[in-house]
Scaffold this motif. Structure first.
Motif, PDB file in Angstrom:
ATOM      1  N   SER A   1      52.638 133.049  89.622  1.00 45.15           N
ATOM      2  CA  SER A   1      51.772 133.555  88.431  1.00 45.15           C
ATOM      3  C   SER A   1      52.406 133.378  87.209  1.00 45.15           C
ATOM      4  N   LYS A   2      53.728 133.323  87.223  1.00 48.41           N
ATOM      5  CA  LYS A   2      54.439 133.111  85.990  1.00 48.41           C
ATOM      6  C   LYS A   2      54.232 131.737  85.215  1.00 48.41           C
ATOM      7  N   ILE A   3      53.934 131.799  83.813  1.00 43.46           N
ATOM      8  CA  ILE A   3      53.565 130.635  83.034  1.00 43.46           C
ATOM      9  C   ILE A   3      53.802 130.939  81.604  1.00 43.46           C
ATOM     10  N   ASP A   4      54.349 130.334  80.951  1.00 43.26           N
ATOM     11  CA  ASP A   4      54.447 130.526  79.404  1.00 43.26           C
ATOM     12  C   ASP A   4      52.929 130.329  78.807  1.00 43.26           C
ATOM     13  N   LYS A   5      52.806 131.416  78.097  1.00 42.02           N
ATOM     14  CA  LYS A   5      51.326 131.475  77.127  1.00 42.02           C
ATOM     15  C   LYS A   5      51.080 130.155  76.289  1.00 42.02           C
ATOM     16  N   GLY A   6      52.220 129.689  75.895  1.00 40.14           N
ATOM     17  CA  GLY A   6      52.033 128.572  74.915  1.00 40.14           C
ATOM     18  C   GLY A   6      51.984 127.187  75.539  1.00 40.14           C
ATOM     19  N   PHE A   7      52.041 127.152  77.005  1.00 44.31           N
ATOM     20  CA  PHE A   7      52.267 125.964  77.856  1.00 44.31           C
ATOM     21  C   PHE A   7      51.130 124.927  77.687  1.00 44.31           C
ATOM     22  N   MET A   8      49.830 125.426  77.708  1.00 44.03           N
ATOM     23  CA  MET A   8      48.926 124.420  77.291  1.00 44.03           C
ATOM     24  C   MET A   8      48.920 124.094  75.928  1.00 44.03           C
ATOM     25  N   ASN A   9      49.211 124.933  74.972  1.00 39.93           N
ATOM     26  CA  ASN A   9      49.158 124.353  73.529  1.00 39.93           C
ATOM     27  C   ASN A   9      50.296 123.142  73.601  1.00 39.93           C
ATOM     28  N   GLN A  10      51.423 123.246  74.004  1.00 42.88           N
ATOM     29  CA  GLN A  10      52.454 122.365  73.991  1.00 42.88           C
ATOM     30  C   GLN A  10      51.975 121.001  74.731  1.00 42.88           C
ATOM     31  N   ILE A  11      51.385 121.115  75.889  1.00 40.24           N
ATOM     32  CA  ILE A  11      50.471 119.951  76.568  1.00 40.24           C
ATOM     33  C   ILE A  11      49.565 119.204  75.685  1.00 40.24           C
ATOM     34  N   LYS A  12      48.742 120.248  74.930  1.00 38.46           N
ATOM     35  CA  LYS A  12      47.805 119.460  73.972  1.00 38.46           C
ATOM     36  C   LYS A  12      48.541 118.788  72.841  1.00 38.46           C
ATOM     37  N   ASP A  13      49.635 119.303  72.339  1.00 33.35           N
ATOM     38  CA  ASP A  13      50.119 118.660  71.228  1.00 33.35           C
ATOM     39  C   ASP A  13      50.824 117.123  71.835  1.00 33.35           C
ATOM     40  N   HIS A  14      51.486 117.254  72.954  1.00 31.71           N
ATOM     41  CA  HIS A  14      52.191 116.071  73.485  1.00 31.71           C
ATOM     42  C   HIS A  14      50.848 115.118  73.909  1.00 31.71           C
ATOM     43  N   ILE A  15      49.916 115.764  74.350  1.00 30.65           N
ATOM     44  CA  ILE A  15      48.546 114.697  74.653  1.00 30.65           C
ATOM     45  C   ILE A  15      48.042 113.822  73.411  1.00 30.65           C
ATOM     46  N   THR A  16      47.907 115.052  72.429  1.00 31.59           N
ATOM     47  CA  THR A  16      47.273 114.276  71.109  1.00 31.59           C
ATOM     48  C   THR A  16      48.242 113.336  70.405  1.00 31.59           C
ATOM     49  N   ASN A  17      49.277 113.502  70.594  1.00 29.69           N
ATOM     50  CA  ASN A  17      50.309 112.271  70.013  1.00 29.69           C
ATOM     51  C   ASN A  17      50.761 111.435  71.036  1.00 29.69           C
ATOM     52  N   ARG A  18      50.091 111.589  72.142  1.00 30.30           N
ATOM     53  CA  ARG A  18      50.231 110.255  73.293  1.00 30.30           C
ATOM     54  C   ARG A  18      51.698 110.277  73.720  1.00 30.30           C
TER      55      ARG A  18
END
Length: 235
Positions: free
Chosen positions: A70-87
């Motif tokens: 259950s441990k996961i960084d709250k900003g994990f998906m924000n970082q994923i979104k940033d990486h995906i957006t910038n390919r």
């Protein structure tokens, strides 16, 4: 002159007194209670003790595993979104590998399918999710089995104890002597109590783990939907 009733009264009074005039009080420890049921009762108690140990071990092991999952960084998906957006797909994949949780593994599976139809990505995430759920629920069903088997084995001890009671009555020619029946009565009572204790603990532990597992599964589903929405958004 003393009559028979007087003699009986003196005998009872004498038996109930110690030096100093204090009454005799007999106590029974838990260990004595558990071992007073004869060989049949001791076997049943030993089986229930093993089941209790297994239930405690499974509960603690699964609880620690779920807590880690259950441990996961709250900003994990924000970082994923940033990486995906910038390919930056390699950076996103590396982030998932370093996070090491069921949620991150689902996202990583989706990232490896980027460029394929959205239905293929969704299918890959669903298949990965089924595997993660299986790992989360591993050995939890054994607690459910123990929660049902514990009381049943306890009731088996009760039946064994009552058989012993009736055997002693039959052997005594129908004469009821409490001291001869004590072993069977101890077996009947103690095995029932211990069986119910094992069953209640395993039942509560199982349901607690199910609740925690459902929370992680809901988080996985929400993350999968968020990831698919991210791929649907125009860059």
């Amino acid at each position: 002159m003393l009559n028979i009733q007087d003699v009986d009264s003196l005998s009872v009074a004498n038996d109930s007194l110690q030096e100093g005039g204090e009454s005799v009080e007999k106590t029974l420890s838990i260990w004595e209670l558990l071992t007073s049921g004869g060989i049949g009762g001791q076997i049943v108690i030993a089986v229930l003790a093993v089941l209790l140990f297994v239930a405690i071990y499974l509960y603690i092991e699964r609880l620690m595993a779920l807590k880690e999952a259950s441990k996961i960084d709250k900003g994990f998906m924000n970082q994923i979104k940033d990486h995906i957006t910038n390919r930056r797909f390699d950076s996103a994949k590396l982030l998932c590998q370093h996070t090491n949780s069921p949620v991150s593994r689902l996202v990583e599976k989706g990232i490896t399918r980027i460029g394929k139809p959205l239905e293929d990505i969704n299918s890959a995430i669903e298949n990965a999710g089924k595997l993660e759920i299986y790992n989360l629920e591993k050995n939890t069903s054994m607690l459910a089995t123990i929660s049902g088997a514990g009381p049943m084995i306890g009731f088996l001890g009760t039946v064994v104890g009552m058989i012993v009671v009736f055997f002693e009555i039959e052997k005594g020619g129908g004469q009821i002597q409490i001291d001869l029946l004590a072993g069977g009565i101890y077996t009947a009572m103690t095995t029932t109590v211990v069986g119910l204790i094992v069953g209640v603990f395993a039942y509560i532990g199982y349901n607690h783990l199910v609740v925690k597992t459902d929370k992680i599964v809901n988080k996985m589903e929400a993350t999968a939907v968020e990831f698919l929405d991210l791929l649907n958004d125009p860059v």
